[in-house]
Design a protein around this motif. Sequence first.
Motif, short mmCIF file in Angstrom:
data_model
loop_
_atom_site.label_atom_id
_atom_site.label_comp_id
_atom_site.label_asym_id
_atom_site.label_seq_id
_atom_site.Cartn_x
_atom_site.Cartn_y
_atom_site.Cartn_z
N VAL A 79 0.85 -1.19 0.00
CA VAL A 79 0.00 0.00 0.00
C VAL A 79 0.88 1.25 0.00
O VAL A 79 1.70 1.44 0.90
N ALA A 80 0.69 2.09 -1.02
CA ALA A 80 1.44 3.35 -1.10
C ALA A 80 0.72 4.45 -0.34
O ALA A 80 1.35 5.28 0.32
N CYS A 81 -0.61 4.47 -0.43
CA CYS A 81 -1.40 5.43 0.35
C CYS A 81 -2.84 4.94 0.42
O CYS A 81 -3.29 4.16 -0.42
N GLY A 82 -3.55 5.39 1.46
CA GLY A 82 -4.92 4.95 1.66
C GLY A 82 -5.78 6.06 2.23
O GLY A 82 -5.26 7.05 2.76
N ASN A 94 1.77 -4.74 3.74
CA ASN A 94 1.94 -5.78 2.74
C ASN A 94 0.61 -6.49 2.49
O ASN A 94 -0.13 -6.79 3.43
N GLN A 95 0.34 -6.81 1.23
CA GLN A 95 -0.88 -7.52 0.86
C GLN A 95 -0.53 -8.81 0.13
O GLN A 95 0.28 -8.79 -0.81
N TYR A 100 -6.89 -13.54 1.52
CA TYR A 100 -6.22 -12.24 1.57
C TYR A 100 -5.57 -12.10 2.93
O TYR A 100 -6.25 -12.13 3.96
N ASP A 101 -4.26 -11.93 2.93
CA ASP A 101 -3.50 -11.78 4.18
C ASP A 101 -2.82 -10.41 4.20
O ASP A 101 -1.77 -10.22 3.57
N PRO A 102 -3.39 -9.43 4.90
CA PRO A 102 -2.66 -8.19 5.12
C PRO A 102 -1.68 -8.35 6.28
O PRO A 102 -2.05 -8.89 7.33
N VAL A 103 -0.46 -7.93 6.09
CA VAL A 103 0.56 -7.98 7.13
C VAL A 103 1.11 -6.57 7.26
O VAL A 103 1.71 -6.03 6.32
N PHE A 104 0.94 -5.94 8.42
CA PHE A 104 1.27 -4.53 8.57
C PHE A 104 1.93 -4.28 9.93
O PHE A 104 1.74 -5.04 10.88
N ARG A 105 2.70 -3.23 9.97
CA ARG A 105 3.43 -2.89 11.20
C ARG A 105 2.64 -1.87 12.01
O ARG A 105 2.04 -0.95 11.46
N VAL A 106 2.64 -2.07 13.32
CA VAL A 106 1.92 -1.18 14.23
C VAL A 106 2.90 -0.55 15.21
O VAL A 106 3.71 -1.25 15.82
N GLU A 107 2.83 0.76 15.32
CA GLU A 107 3.53 1.47 16.39
C GLU A 107 2.56 1.58 17.55
O GLU A 107 1.63 2.38 17.53
N SER A 139 13.93 1.70 8.20
CA SER A 139 13.61 2.66 9.26
C SER A 139 13.83 2.00 10.62
O SER A 139 13.89 0.76 10.74
N ILE A 140 13.94 2.81 11.66
CA ILE A 140 14.17 2.29 13.01
C ILE A 140 13.02 1.37 13.42
O ILE A 140 13.23 0.29 13.97
N GLY A 141 11.78 1.78 13.11
CA GLY A 141 10.63 0.97 13.48
C GLY A 141 10.61 -0.36 12.77
O GLY A 141 10.31 -1.40 13.37
N ALA A 142 10.93 -0.35 11.46
CA ALA A 142 10.95 -1.60 10.70
C ALA A 142 12.04 -2.53 11.20
O ALA A 142 11.84 -3.76 11.28
N GLN A 143 13.17 -1.98 11.54
CA GLN A 143 14.26 -2.81 12.05
C GLN A 143 13.90 -3.41 13.41
O GLN A 143 14.23 -4.56 13.69
N GLU A 144 13.23 -2.64 14.23
CA GLU A 144 12.83 -3.14 15.55
C GLU A 144 11.82 -4.28 15.41
O GLU A 144 11.87 -5.27 16.15
N ALA A 145 10.90 -4.15 14.46
CA ALA A 145 9.86 -5.18 14.29
C ALA A 145 10.42 -6.46 13.70
O ALA A 145 9.88 -7.54 13.93
N GLY A 146 11.51 -6.37 12.93
CA GLY A 146 12.07 -7.55 12.30
C GLY A 146 11.37 -7.89 10.99
O GLY A 146 10.49 -7.15 10.54
N PRO A 147 11.69 -9.02 10.37
CA PRO A 147 11.08 -9.39 9.10
C PRO A 147 9.57 -9.62 9.25
O PRO A 147 9.12 -10.18 10.24
N PRO A 148 8.79 -9.21 8.27
CA PRO A 148 7.33 -9.43 8.36
C PRO A 148 6.98 -10.89 8.17
O PRO A 148 7.57 -11.58 7.33
N PRO A 149 6.01 -11.42 8.92
CA PRO A 149 5.62 -12.84 8.82
C PRO A 149 4.67 -13.06 7.63
O PRO A 149 3.50 -13.41 7.80
N LEU A 150 5.19 -12.93 6.43
CA LEU A 150 4.35 -12.96 5.24
C LEU A 150 3.72 -14.33 5.00
O LEU A 150 2.61 -14.42 4.48
N ASP A 151 4.40 -15.40 5.36
CA ASP A 151 3.90 -16.76 5.08
C ASP A 151 3.14 -17.37 6.25
O ASP A 151 2.85 -18.57 6.23
N TYR A 152 2.82 -16.58 7.25
CA TYR A 152 2.22 -17.13 8.47
C TYR A 152 0.96 -17.95 8.16
O TYR A 152 0.79 -19.05 8.67
N PHE A 153 0.08 -17.42 7.33
CA PHE A 153 -1.16 -18.13 6.97
C PHE A 153 -1.00 -18.93 5.68
O PHE A 153 -1.55 -20.02 5.55
N ARG A 154 -0.25 -18.41 4.75
CA ARG A 154 -0.19 -19.02 3.42
C ARG A 154 0.40 -20.42 3.44
O ARG A 154 -0.01 -21.30 2.69
#
Length: 559
Positions: free
Chosen positions: A391-394, A406-407, A420-427, A537-552
Amino acid sequence: MMKTSISWSLPCILVLSKRTSSFSPIRIQSQNFSNKLLRGPRGWSLSLSSTHAPHPPASSEAFTEQNKLGSVTLLIPSTDEDAGVYRSKFGEKSPVSCPSYLSAAKQLARKISHFSDGQIFTNVVSASDNDGDKDACLKANALIALGLTSPTDIRCLSEIFRERRTKQSLSPTPNMCQFAVECGTNTYAPIVGPYDEANPSIFATLVPWSDEAFGKRLSEQMNDLFHKQTSDEFALALMLFFNRFSGYNVPWVQHSIDVTWEKGIVQNAKEIFAMITKCGPCIAKCLNDDNCSQCIKALDKIDTRDQVTSYRTVVSFESELLRDFSLCILQKNNIFECKAEIPTLPKVKPMSTFRGKDMTTETARGIIIGHLADTKESLEGSRQLDVSWKVACGANVAYDQFPSQNQLFYPSAKGKDLWYDPVFRVETIDGRNVWCKRHYKVRTGETPGTFRFSVLDNGVTSNEFWTVVGAADDLSWVVFHYAGAAGAVGQRYLGGLLCTPDGALPPEKELEEIWEVFRSAEIEPWELFVVDNNEVSIGAQEAGPPPLDYFRKTAAIIS
């Protein structure tokens, strides 16, 4: 964001600890609005109504069953707005410049129509030195002045507010309010129903169950929402007002799962008793868990109809206990007797052709699958990535501002439906960066390019209707529109997404075409929120790799 489902909360669990001149018309030309100058008793006024709304344009005097909730007048500066002399503060987080007050007001009128199912009529009036028609301002149930700062405009504002205040004092009516937003340092003493900040009744403070106290609390809440400068929250403020004082329920905000004076002691007690008798074990487990109980305490401090604040709170503390807690109270037993249906406004049409051919269900599936690798339904041009889109903007203020969105769209094992598995970072509200994920069932709609989504999000089921509004032939971008509802908490929502393979905005030369696609869905580009997809970014590094395959990794086998 990649639309996650609606928010919910349950602060009533903690009920025992809860803090017991003159005006001139302006002529507007707009793609999706009918604009008419209408003759009134003392001159001309501007009237707007969405061409998608069920009620026709009418003067502010007209009052029919179709717009029974009432009327709103938006009072904007007299300066030539098309020259861009005065810019509003709407759209400060968007990919475009902030709109003029005229442009902002036109879109706010549309959004008010969408949120009210076309039952609130909106006028836009410009203040000026010329003799004109004050009728729309004097007779409107809600008058909101936007950005008036010049001496002439301020005199007009003061005059009309004073006349309305005098009229209210002589002939009180509950369905009346007025606010000045971004009109200098003076607030001009808002009025909400029987509450007048300039002449407050003692009941507003000492009798919390009185209408004056209801008006005082709502005045503070509306003022906060107005000053957030987003179209969603602006419209929400007005829905809350009309729901309370119009004499009619507004489905957008009709239901509340909070303990409030507005509900009354009997209803609050009934709901608490039902929760304890039907979901006692779930409640005990949640309150004995630090994370779950922190969430409930945080939700206790807000109005859960404010989807922005409540959803961020929920995703900050989500857990299995929280899911089971809400599943029992909200979804299985519907303690609060909530209901909500997917909004039907605006009417958004899917793209009818793609790459020079008529749109088909198969093509639409290929478009949303996008760039995901190892899927048989990928279209030519797929980049075979680990995601379908980013997603670039919403356009939804509550759900589309999360970073790193991520979608993943992919067929189920049976091949008929999609996941449909949305995977997104939350602050989170306590400063952590965590990944959140959802797992939607996707079914094709009756019209090619439309889809029906469903998900269980933190124990609450959400249903959504998605539309593929536009896409580039080379799959470099796609625009989605969505409308959804979470019946168990009585919430409805709208949004739109611009998605690209890498989450970056398309080149400047392509953006105007994309903005026109959004406008066809009655979304202005200044309503969009740019998503931070910076992987370093600092936030992305703190969260680590996104769990893209968690459901798939399992859905392809068991679905």
